[in-house]
Design a protein around this motif. Sequence first.
Motif, PDB file in Angstrom:
ATOM      1  N   GLY A  35     -16.030 -54.000 -12.968  1.00 54.09           N
ATOM      2  CA  GLY A  35     -16.766 -52.492 -13.595  1.00 54.09           C
ATOM      3  C   GLY A  35     -15.637 -51.278 -14.272  1.00 54.09           C
ATOM      4  N   MET A  36     -14.580 -51.228 -12.816  1.00 61.20           N
ATOM      5  CA  MET A  36     -14.499 -49.717 -13.280  1.00 61.20           C
ATOM      6  C   MET A  36     -12.880 -49.846 -13.321  1.00 61.20           C
ATOM      7  SD  MET A  36     -15.435 -47.384  -9.986  1.00 61.20           S
ATOM      8  CE  MET A  36     -16.860 -46.704 -10.314  1.00 61.20           C
ATOM      9  N   ALA A  37     -12.147 -51.152 -12.782  1.00 57.88           N
ATOM     10  CA  ALA A  37     -10.894 -52.032 -13.043  1.00 57.88           C
ATOM     11  C   ALA A  37     -10.984 -52.412 -14.305  1.00 57.88           C
ATOM     12  CB  ALA A  37     -10.154 -52.579 -12.050  1.00 57.88           C
ATOM     13  N   LYS A  38     -11.810 -53.225 -15.029  1.00 57.85           N
ATOM     14  CA  LYS A  38     -11.727 -53.889 -16.904  1.00 57.85           C
ATOM     15  C   LYS A  38     -11.883 -52.905 -17.590  1.00 57.85           C
ATOM     16  CE  LYS A  38     -12.729 -58.269 -17.993  1.00 57.85           C
ATOM     17  NZ  LYS A  38     -12.968 -60.040 -17.681  1.00 57.85           N
ATOM     18  N   ALA A  78      -7.333 -50.937  -5.556  1.00 55.93           N
ATOM     19  CA  ALA A  78      -7.309 -51.892  -5.098  1.00 55.93           C
ATOM     20  C   ALA A  78      -7.543 -51.594  -3.852  1.00 55.93           C
ATOM     21  CB  ALA A  78      -6.125 -52.562  -5.429  1.00 55.93           C
ATOM     22  N   GLN A  79      -6.935 -50.329  -2.793  1.00 52.87           N
ATOM     23  CA  GLN A  79      -7.134 -50.622  -1.465  1.00 52.87           C
ATOM     24  C   GLN A  79      -8.129 -50.342  -1.212  1.00 52.87           C
ATOM     25  OE1 GLN A  79      -3.672 -47.734  -1.384  1.00 52.87           O
ATOM     26  NE2 GLN A  79      -2.657 -48.971  -0.250  1.00 52.87           N
ATOM     27  N   GLU A  98      -0.770 -52.646  -7.689  1.00 54.11           N
ATOM     28  CA  GLU A  98       0.885 -52.617  -8.370  1.00 54.11           C
ATOM     29  C   GLU A  98       1.574 -54.217  -7.535  1.00 54.11           C
ATOM     30  OE1 GLU A  98       1.004 -51.223 -10.416  1.00 54.11           O
ATOM     31  OE2 GLU A  98      -0.012 -49.062 -10.321  1.00 54.11           O
ATOM     32  N   GLY A  99       1.758 -54.371  -8.993  1.00 54.84           N
ATOM     33  CA  GLY A  99       3.291 -55.450  -8.528  1.00 54.84           C
ATOM     34  C   GLY A  99       3.018 -56.932  -7.927  1.00 54.84           C
ATOM     35  N   ALA A 100       1.539 -57.065  -8.356  1.00 55.18           N
ATOM     36  CA  ALA A 100       0.639 -58.838  -7.910  1.00 55.18           C
ATOM     37  C   ALA A 100       1.227 -59.487  -8.677  1.00 55.18           C
ATOM     38  CB  ALA A 100      -0.626 -58.660  -7.874  1.00 55.18           C
ATOM     39  N   ILE A 101       1.657 -60.712  -8.533  1.00 58.41           N
ATOM     40  CA  ILE A 101       2.595 -61.828  -9.467  1.00 58.41           C
ATOM     41  C   ILE A 101       1.716 -62.369 -10.773  1.00 58.41           C
ATOM     42  CG2 ILE A 101       3.004 -64.451  -9.643  1.00 58.41           C
ATOM     43  CD1 ILE A 101       3.582 -64.131  -6.857  1.00 58.41           C
ATOM     44  N   ILE A 102      -0.160 -62.290 -10.087  1.00 59.94           N
ATOM     45  CA  ILE A 102      -0.608 -62.539 -11.637  1.00 59.94           C
ATOM     46  C   ILE A 102      -1.620 -60.835 -10.926  1.00 59.94           C
ATOM     47  CG2 ILE A 102      -2.904 -63.206 -12.350  1.00 59.94           C
ATOM     48  CD1 ILE A 102      -1.101 -66.536 -11.261  1.00 59.94           C
ATOM     49  N   ARG A 103      -1.610 -59.811 -12.273  1.00 57.64           N
ATOM     50  CA  ARG A 103      -2.478 -58.654 -11.840  1.00 57.64           C
ATOM     51  C   ARG A 103      -3.135 -59.039 -12.956  1.00 57.64           C
ATOM     52  NH1 ARG A 103      -1.499 -52.773 -12.515  1.00 57.64           N
ATOM     53  NH2 ARG A 103      -3.119 -51.726 -11.127  1.00 57.64           N
ATOM     54  N   THR A 104      -4.700 -59.734 -12.239  1.00 53.14           N
ATOM     55  CA  THR A 104      -6.150 -59.797 -12.692  1.00 53.14           C
ATOM     56  C   THR A 104      -7.215 -59.258 -12.054  1.00 53.14           C
ATOM     57  OG1 THR A 104      -8.190 -60.989 -14.158  1.00 53.14           O
ATOM     58  CG2 THR A 104      -5.737 -61.675 -12.515  1.00 53.14           C
ATOM     59  N   PRO A 105      -7.973 -58.138 -12.796  1.00 49.75           N
ATOM     60  CA  PRO A 105      -9.518 -58.124 -12.218  1.00 49.75           C
ATOM     61  C   PRO A 105     -10.401 -58.559 -12.017  1.00 49.75           C
ATOM     62  CG  PRO A 105      -9.878 -56.932 -14.088  1.00 49.75           C
ATOM     63  CD  PRO A 105      -8.068 -57.577 -14.310  1.00 49.75           C
ATOM     64  N   ASP A 106     -10.340 -60.070 -12.237  1.00 51.15           N
ATOM     65  CA  ASP A 106     -10.750 -61.716 -12.839  1.00 51.15           C
ATOM     66  C   ASP A 106     -10.927 -62.360 -11.388  1.00 51.15           C
ATOM     67  OD1 ASP A 106     -12.076 -60.081 -15.066  1.00 51.15           O
ATOM     68  OD2 ASP A 106     -10.937 -60.985 -15.907  1.00 51.15           O
TER      69      ASP A 106
END
Length: 411
Positions: free
Chosen positions: A252-255, A53-54, A380-388
Amino acid sequence: MARETLSGGTVSAGQGHATLFVLIVVFLDMVGFGLIIPVLPSLIEQVGHVDLAQASRVGGAMFAVFSLAQFAFAPLMGNLSDRFGRRPLLLLAIGGLGVDYLFHAFAPTLFWLFIGRAIAGVCGASYVIANAYLADVSAPQERARAFGLMGAAFGLGFILGPALGGLLGELGPRVPFFVAAAISGLNLIYGLVVLPESLPPSRRRPLNWRACNPFGTLKVFAHYPGVLPMAGVMGVYLFASAIYPAIWPFWGMAKFGWSEGIVGLTLAAYGIVAAVFQGGMSGPLARRFGEAKVVFAGLLLGVVLLIALALSSSLTMVLIVLCVTGIEGLVQPMLTSLMSRAVPEDEQGALQGGISAVMNLAMLFGTLFFTQIFGVFQAEGAIIRTPDMAFYMASVILLIALIWFARLRKR
């Protein structure tokens, strides 16, 4: 035997070598641009000791530095080539790209990566000089073919670059840069030996610093009715399209857990589809339906495809979506064609300069925006965690471009 060029100089029988060298310059520019995409996430994670993410935010800032440097230096590079000749500027660009690759290959910190991207942006403006060189050495009736070869070099570079970068990246994120630096070094030696100067001293002009102002290229849009809003549509479209180079490997790597090799192959597949549509179908579709209808269809399909990518659940689904992205890729050339009709012949060069500026600015801000969105919703800790989430936002932005264009056509 030597023959006279449009510039009033002469080019020897080695013109074929010179033209080939210029095409190689453009090809390597695009290979270098594509090569970095698959391995960039891993390289940033390794050098910066950050998570994915960073790394996406750092990658967005690096791309912004590249785009800003290219936007700022493209007019200067062109004017310097008018003053000192094409050859030294082209060789400088090739040498600079080799230095950029070495900065990435040996980078101990993220600061080195940013320096390398800035150098790449400055040297990436070499396409301006390459266009001028081809105009120097080509007769008027040969220029369409010459610039067609230039487009082919761009397309082939973007196909091979990500594929090569992905495969070499399997050996380590720094390996592709060592290979690219070696290729640039060989190309520099080749140019020093065979590349003639295309612009004789009698046709050179003093450096015009006002012409080096990158924002000055945008003035052309305000001079002719209807061109400015059409440029606005193009800017919004390009802003939304920046999502692909901005987050594709991170997404692509995250999902899906893609490797560098798979990232490179998907980008190569996209490049092949784009080449087929832009090279073989743009003309027939424009003649059959008209540019405006193709633009409308491309924008509409682009909205649907962005949502489809966000909803995709496998590599197979992604590849199916990529197979139909070619129509969306026709939006920019069709908008360019529409704008060119409203601009007189002696302003066509200025129009292309303005379009290039819009493209660089849209890619700069779009890349920053989408990498930040990806980083926020993947952290980490995002309210809605999604790569999309970035794809959903891009679809909304592209929908704005679609509505804007539809309103323009009604007027």
